[in-house]
Design a protein around this motif. Structure first.
Motif, PDB file in Angstrom:
ATOM      1  N   GLY A 168      53.617  32.236  49.975  1.00 13.02           N
ATOM      2  CA  GLY A 168      53.526  32.179  48.525  1.00 13.02           C
ATOM      3  C   GLY A 168      52.124  31.861  48.042  1.00 13.02           C
ATOM      4  N   MET A 169      51.479  30.888  48.677  1.00 12.07           N
ATOM      5  CA  MET A 169      50.125  30.524  48.275  1.00 12.07           C
ATOM      6  C   MET A 169      49.135  31.651  48.535  1.00 12.07           C
ATOM      7  SD  MET A 169      49.821  27.541  46.806  1.00 12.07           S
ATOM      8  CE  MET A 169      48.101  27.102  47.093  1.00 12.07           C
ATOM      9  N   MET A 170      49.335  32.363  49.642  1.00 15.48           N
ATOM     10  CA  MET A 170      48.451  33.485  49.952  1.00 15.48           C
ATOM     11  C   MET A 170      48.561  34.573  48.889  1.00 15.48           C
ATOM     12  SD  MET A 170      48.225  35.739  53.453  1.00 15.48           S
ATOM     13  CE  MET A 170      49.952  36.241  53.331  1.00 15.48           C
ATOM     14  N   LEU A 171      49.785  34.867  48.463  1.00 12.54           N
ATOM     15  CA  LEU A 171      49.986  35.889  47.437  1.00 12.54           C
ATOM     16  C   LEU A 171      49.462  35.436  46.076  1.00 12.54           C
ATOM     17  CD1 LEU A 171      53.557  37.096  48.440  1.00 12.54           C
ATOM     18  CD2 LEU A 171      51.420  38.377  48.663  1.00 12.54           C
ATOM     19  N   ILE A 172      49.640  34.146  45.770  1.00 11.37           N
ATOM     20  CA  ILE A 172      49.123  33.611  44.512  1.00 11.37           C
ATOM     21  C   ILE A 172      47.599  33.735  44.468  1.00 11.37           C
ATOM     22  CG2 ILE A 172      48.743  31.457  43.223  1.00 11.37           C
ATOM     23  CD1 ILE A 172      51.641  30.692  44.170  1.00 11.37           C
ATOM     24  N   TYR A 173      46.945  33.313  45.545  1.00  5.21           N
ATOM     25  CA  TYR A 173      45.479  33.396  45.607  1.00  5.21           C
ATOM     26  C   TYR A 173      45.007  34.841  45.494  1.00  5.21           C
ATOM     27  CZ  TYR A 173      40.819  33.523  47.595  1.00  5.21           C
ATOM     28  OH  TYR A 173      39.484  33.777  47.804  1.00  5.21           O
ATOM     29  N   ALA A 174      45.652  35.749  46.250  1.00  6.85           N
ATOM     30  CA  ALA A 174      45.229  37.148  46.233  1.00  6.85           C
ATOM     31  C   ALA A 174      45.387  37.759  44.847  1.00  6.85           C
ATOM     32  CB  ALA A 174      46.041  37.949  47.256  1.00  6.85           C
ATOM     33  N   THR A 175      46.474  37.419  44.165  1.00  6.83           N
ATOM     34  CA  THR A 175      46.715  37.955  42.827  1.00  6.83           C
ATOM     35  C   THR A 175      45.705  37.418  41.827  1.00  6.83           C
ATOM     36  OG1 THR A 175      49.087  38.126  43.318  1.00  6.83           O
ATOM     37  CG2 THR A 175      48.433  38.214  41.001  1.00  6.83           C
ATOM     38  N   ASP A 183      36.745  40.603  44.002  1.00  2.00           N
ATOM     39  CA  ASP A 183      36.430  41.587  45.035  1.00  2.00           C
ATOM     40  C   ASP A 183      35.704  42.798  44.459  1.00  2.00           C
ATOM     41  OD1 ASP A 183      38.519  42.498  43.535  1.00  2.00           O
ATOM     42  OD2 ASP A 183      39.778  43.123  45.211  1.00  2.00           O
ATOM     43  N   SER A 184      35.191  42.676  43.242  1.00  2.00           N
ATOM     44  CA  SER A 184      34.499  43.799  42.610  1.00  2.00           C
ATOM     45  C   SER A 184      33.567  43.280  41.526  1.00  2.00           C
ATOM     46  CB  SER A 184      35.510  44.777  42.002  1.00  2.00           C
ATOM     47  OG  SER A 184      36.259  44.122  40.988  1.00  2.00           O
ATOM     48  N   ILE A 185      32.748  44.154  41.010  1.00  2.00           N
ATOM     49  CA  ILE A 185      31.877  43.793  39.891  1.00  2.00           C
ATOM     50  C   ILE A 185      32.705  43.824  38.606  1.00  2.00           C
ATOM     51  CG2 ILE A 185      29.833  44.423  38.578  1.00  2.00           C
ATOM     52  CD1 ILE A 185      29.258  43.422  41.373  1.00  2.00           C
ATOM     53  N   GLY A 186      32.639  42.786  37.839  1.00  2.00           N
ATOM     54  CA  GLY A 186      33.389  42.743  36.590  1.00  2.00           C
ATOM     55  C   GLY A 186      34.475  41.705  36.639  1.00  2.00           C
ATOM     56  N   GLY A 187      35.684  42.109  36.311  1.00  2.00           N
ATOM     57  CA  GLY A 187      36.796  41.177  36.285  1.00  2.00           C
ATOM     58  C   GLY A 187      37.072  40.668  34.894  1.00  2.00           C
ATOM     59  N   LEU A 188      38.179  39.951  34.765  1.00  2.00           N
ATOM     60  CA  LEU A 188      38.595  39.379  33.486  1.00  2.00           C
ATOM     61  C   LEU A 188      38.764  40.445  32.402  1.00  2.00           C
ATOM     62  CD1 LEU A 188      36.567  36.053  33.235  1.00  2.00           C
ATOM     63  CD2 LEU A 188      39.013  36.319  33.576  1.00  2.00           C
ATOM     64  N   SER A 189      39.119  41.685  32.814  1.00  2.00           N
ATOM     65  CA  SER A 189      39.332  42.721  31.821  1.00  2.00           C
ATOM     66  C   SER A 189      40.579  42.455  30.992  1.00  2.00           C
ATOM     67  CB  SER A 189      39.448  44.084  32.503  1.00  2.00           C
ATOM     68  OG  SER A 189      40.513  44.079  33.444  1.00  2.00           O
ATOM     69  N   GLU A 190      41.473  41.615  31.513  1.00  2.00           N
ATOM     70  CA  GLU A 190      42.688  41.280  30.794  1.00  2.00           C
ATOM     71  C   GLU A 190      42.772  39.764  30.608  1.00  2.00           C
ATOM     72  OE1 GLU A 190      46.228  43.922  31.936  1.00  2.00           O
ATOM     73  OE2 GLU A 190      45.041  43.818  33.773  1.00  2.00           O
TER      74      GLU A 190
END
Length: 216
Positions: A168-175, A183-190
């Motif tokens: 569960g923690m692994m999936l929470i962190y990955a999400t 893992d990319s340039i940018g983020g926080l688009s939503e």
């Protein structure tokens, strides 16, 4: 976690130490604005008010500097995790309170540091030192939150509680990391949906921990 001196020559005088501290802080400030690949050493020196010669007196180049900066950032994040773990332990009771607190704290620590962490994660694909330090820091810090959930073990109905918590923690962190664009340039688009994401992750984690899967 390695010390900064594992990646940079230790300053021998107080003035040199202060100059290097300004270099580290100046680099962190610039990383909040854009990717490390888009930053030059000349910009770092200008932002820090330090000569290029002083910078090269401490590190051999950009790769070493980024590794030293990572050490400082991870040390500060460890302090954030320690403070949040202590707060949750003092204030939250039972899975219904602990899980949402853990999900929110993990996510908000990542969010606070996202712009800087993004450069580390992108560079980790080709830099073993960056990758190893980042993995160790995440494992050590996540273990503090995992321990809080395990302390509510009497409420967990999943037949393999350790596996359920870790998965569960692994999936929470990955999400959360994907949402923040680590893992990319940018983020926080939503960004407006951030709180909704934290609520959904908390609900899913709680449901998983009290779920009894069918026998296979």
């Amino acid at each position: 976690m390695p010390a900064i001196t594992a990646h940079a020559r230790a300053p021998k005088q107080g003035r040199s130490r202060q100059s290097f501290e300004r270099i580290l802080e100046g680099t962190i400030d610039l990383l909040r604005e854009r990717s490390y690949d888009q930053i030059t050493l000349a910009e770092i020196c200008e932002r820090s008010g330090v000569s290029t010669g002083s910078l090269y007196g401490r590190v051999a180049g950009k790769d070493e500097l980024l590794r030293a900066v990572q050490v400082l950032v991870l040390e500060r994040m460890t302090g954030q995790f320690d403070a949040e773990a202590a707060r949750i332990a003092a204030e939250a009771r039972g899975l219904a309170q602990v899980v949402p607190a853990v999900v929110a704290s993990l996510g908000n620590i990542l969010k606070d540091n996202a712009s800087v962490l993004r450069s580390f994660m992108l560079r980790s694909a080709t830099d073993e030192a960056i990758e190893a330090a980042g993995r160790k820091g995440a494992n050590d810090n996540h273990a503090k939150f995992i321990a809080l959930i395990k302390a509510c073990g009497q409420e967990i109905r999943h037949p393999q509680p350790d596996r359920a918590i870790n998965s569960g923690m692994m999936l929470i962190y990955a999400t959360q990391a994907r949402f923040l664009g680590l893992d990319s340039i940018g983020g926080l688009s939503e960004a407006g949906k951030w709180n909704q994401l934290l609520e959904d992750l908390s609900d899913m984690m709680l449901a998983f921990l009290v779920f009894t899967p069918p026998k296979r």
